[in-house]
Design a protein around this motif. Structure first.
Motif, PDB file in Angstrom:
ATOM      1  N   GLN A  32      -4.373  -0.506  11.426  1.00  0.00           N
ATOM      2  CA  GLN A  32      -4.291  -0.177  10.150  1.00  0.00           C
ATOM      3  C   GLN A  32      -5.880  -0.125   9.459  1.00  0.00           C
ATOM      4  O   GLN A  32      -6.320   0.832   8.881  1.00  0.00           O
ATOM      5  CB  GLN A  32      -3.627  -1.263   9.218  1.00  0.00           C
ATOM      6  CG  GLN A  32      -2.182  -1.344   9.309  1.00  0.00           C
ATOM      7  CD  GLN A  32      -1.491  -2.357   8.658  1.00  0.00           C
ATOM      8  OE1 GLN A  32      -2.183  -3.575   8.719  1.00  0.00           O
ATOM      9  NE2 GLN A  32      -0.095  -2.276   8.741  1.00  0.00           N
ATOM     10  N   VAL A 128      -3.202   9.191  -2.324  1.00  0.00           N
ATOM     11  CA  VAL A 128      -2.916   8.524  -0.909  1.00  0.00           C
ATOM     12  C   VAL A 128      -1.732   7.344  -1.058  1.00  0.00           C
ATOM     13  O   VAL A 128      -1.047   7.153  -0.032  1.00  0.00           O
ATOM     14  CB  VAL A 128      -4.246   7.810  -0.362  1.00  0.00           C
ATOM     15  CG1 VAL A 128      -4.136   6.845   0.633  1.00  0.00           C
ATOM     16  CG2 VAL A 128      -5.091   8.985  -0.106  1.00  0.00           C
ATOM     17  N   TYR A 132       1.390   7.567   1.244  1.00  0.00           N
ATOM     18  CA  TYR A 132       1.380   6.791   2.366  1.00  0.00           C
ATOM     19  C   TYR A 132       2.884   5.901   2.693  1.00  0.00           C
ATOM     20  O   TYR A 132       3.181   5.380   1.608  1.00  0.00           O
ATOM     21  CB  TYR A 132       0.251   5.855   2.332  1.00  0.00           C
ATOM     22  CG  TYR A 132       0.063   5.064   3.833  1.00  0.00           C
ATOM     23  CD1 TYR A 132      -0.775   5.693   4.762  1.00  0.00           C
ATOM     24  CD2 TYR A 132       0.490   3.906   4.041  1.00  0.00           C
ATOM     25  CE1 TYR A 132      -0.843   5.158   6.219  1.00  0.00           C
ATOM     26  CE2 TYR A 132       0.277   3.106   5.109  1.00  0.00           C
ATOM     27  CZ  TYR A 132      -0.273   3.951   6.219  1.00  0.00           C
ATOM     28  OH  TYR A 132      -0.531   3.430   7.656  1.00  0.00           O
ATOM     29  N   SER A 134       4.635   3.082   3.944  1.00  0.00           N
ATOM     30  CA  SER A 134       4.834   1.776   4.323  1.00  0.00           C
ATOM     31  C   SER A 134       5.560   1.145   3.130  1.00  0.00           C
ATOM     32  O   SER A 134       5.501   1.276   2.106  1.00  0.00           O
ATOM     33  CB  SER A 134       3.260   1.048   4.273  1.00  0.00           C
ATOM     34  OG  SER A 134       3.290  -0.169   4.649  1.00  0.00           O
ATOM     35  N   ARG A 140      -0.653  -0.006   1.319  1.00  0.00           N
ATOM     36  CA  ARG A 140      -0.715   1.300   0.514  1.00  0.00           C
ATOM     37  C   ARG A 140      -2.071   0.938  -0.088  1.00  0.00           C
ATOM     38  O   ARG A 140      -2.651   1.785  -0.304  1.00  0.00           O
ATOM     39  CB  ARG A 140       0.354   1.467  -0.179  1.00  0.00           C
ATOM     40  CG  ARG A 140       1.818   1.662   0.601  1.00  0.00           C
ATOM     41  CD  ARG A 140       2.993   1.899  -0.011  1.00  0.00           C
ATOM     42  NE  ARG A 140       3.159   3.162  -0.750  1.00  0.00           N
ATOM     43  CZ  ARG A 140       4.140   3.293  -1.519  1.00  0.00           C
ATOM     44  NH1 ARG A 140       4.981   2.403  -2.006  1.00  0.00           N
ATOM     45  NH2 ARG A 140       4.096   4.824  -2.181  1.00  0.00           N
ATOM     46  N   MET A 143      -4.956   1.519   1.915  1.00  0.00           N
ATOM     47  CA  MET A 143      -5.481   3.001   2.208  1.00  0.00           C
ATOM     48  C   MET A 143      -6.027   3.806   1.119  1.00  0.00           C
ATOM     49  O   MET A 143      -6.954   4.589   0.946  1.00  0.00           O
ATOM     50  CB  MET A 143      -4.396   3.746   2.726  1.00  0.00           C
ATOM     51  CG  MET A 143      -3.570   3.069   4.060  1.00  0.00           C
ATOM     52  SD  MET A 143      -4.607   3.002   5.378  1.00  0.00           S
ATOM     53  CE  MET A 143      -3.977   2.059   6.574  1.00  0.00           C
TER      54      MET A 143
END
Ligand SMILES: [Zn+2]
Length: 235
Positions: A32, A128, A132, A134, A140, A143
């Motif tokens: 990650q 993003v 993303y 998750s 999230r 990111m």
């Protein structure tokens, strides 16, 4: 204006720091952390997508063209209904992004327009966050924060390079103040940017559970919802 090399060096170094910090300081997994670091590096190139014939533009559209069909493959298989349909879609996505992406963005933007601005930084981060996959909110956010950090480093660097020092006095280049801004000179661009920002912010607030959705929604990311809806449609 800082050049491509200046931007990629800065955002790559920042990305290493971000990834290492996330892994060792905040307990995210090394993978990650690594992915977040890559997002920071790429985020530092995004504002110059408004330069149609620039190196970042060429490199990023080539990268996106190659990666997007791979990332979308599971969905293309569901949407297309067959392996052949998915492959045709993948090739089409590659060709459109690779050969027309830069021209489309170039047509819609001017250099140092709203692509270089704080609201666009939030737009990119929210995209993003929403895209993303998750179930963990923290991942999230990690990111989204990663791409925003890279984007911000670009804006700051552009502003720093507009300050010129000739040994006697400090002079501001014409481009000063055109990167770290909230509004640009074009009303249409400003309005479009803020409408997109508001819509995405609304989506983020609902997705994260900070705001109650007006309609009861299935849980999971935006893509999971689209995927579920498509699967239901196909059946
Ligand atoms: Zn720039």
């Amino acid at each position: 204006m800082a050049n491509f090399r200046g931007h990629i060096t800065t955002s790559a170094l920042l990305g290493i720091g971000y990834g290492v910090g996330a892994t060792f300081g905040f307990g995210f997994t090394p993978m990650q952390g690594a992915l977040a670091g890559c997002l920071t590096a790429v985020g530092g190139l995004l504002p110059d997508l408004d330069l149609e014939h620039s190196t970042p533009s060429r490199e990023l559209f080539a990268l996106t063209a190659a990666v997007a069909p791979l990332v979308l493959m599971p969905r293309l298989l569901v949407w297309g209904g067959s392996f052949e349909a998915a492959m045709v879609s993948a090739v089409l996505i590659y060709l459109v992004v690779r050969y027309f992406g830069a021209s489309i963005v170039g047509m819609l933007t001017v250099h140092r327009g709203m692509f270089h601005s704080i609201p666009t930084m939030f737009i990119v981060a929210e995209l993003v966050f929403l895209g993303y996959r998750s179930d963990e909110l923290e991942v999230r956010l990690l990111m989204a924060g990663a791409v925003a950090a890279g984007f911000l480093s670009h804006l700051i660097l552009d502003e720093l390079f507009s300050v010129q020092f000739n040994g006697i006095r400090v002079k501001l280049a014409k481009s000063a103040g055109s990167a770290l801004k909230f509004v640009g000179s074009s009303m249409v661009a400003n309005l479009t940017t803020y409408v997109i920002l508001c819509a995405l912010t609304y989506g983020v607030l609902i997705e994260s559970g900070w705001m109650e959705s007006p309609v009861p929604e299935p849980t999971g990311g935006l893509f999971q919802q689209v995927e579920r809806a498509t699967e239901t449609m196909i059946r």
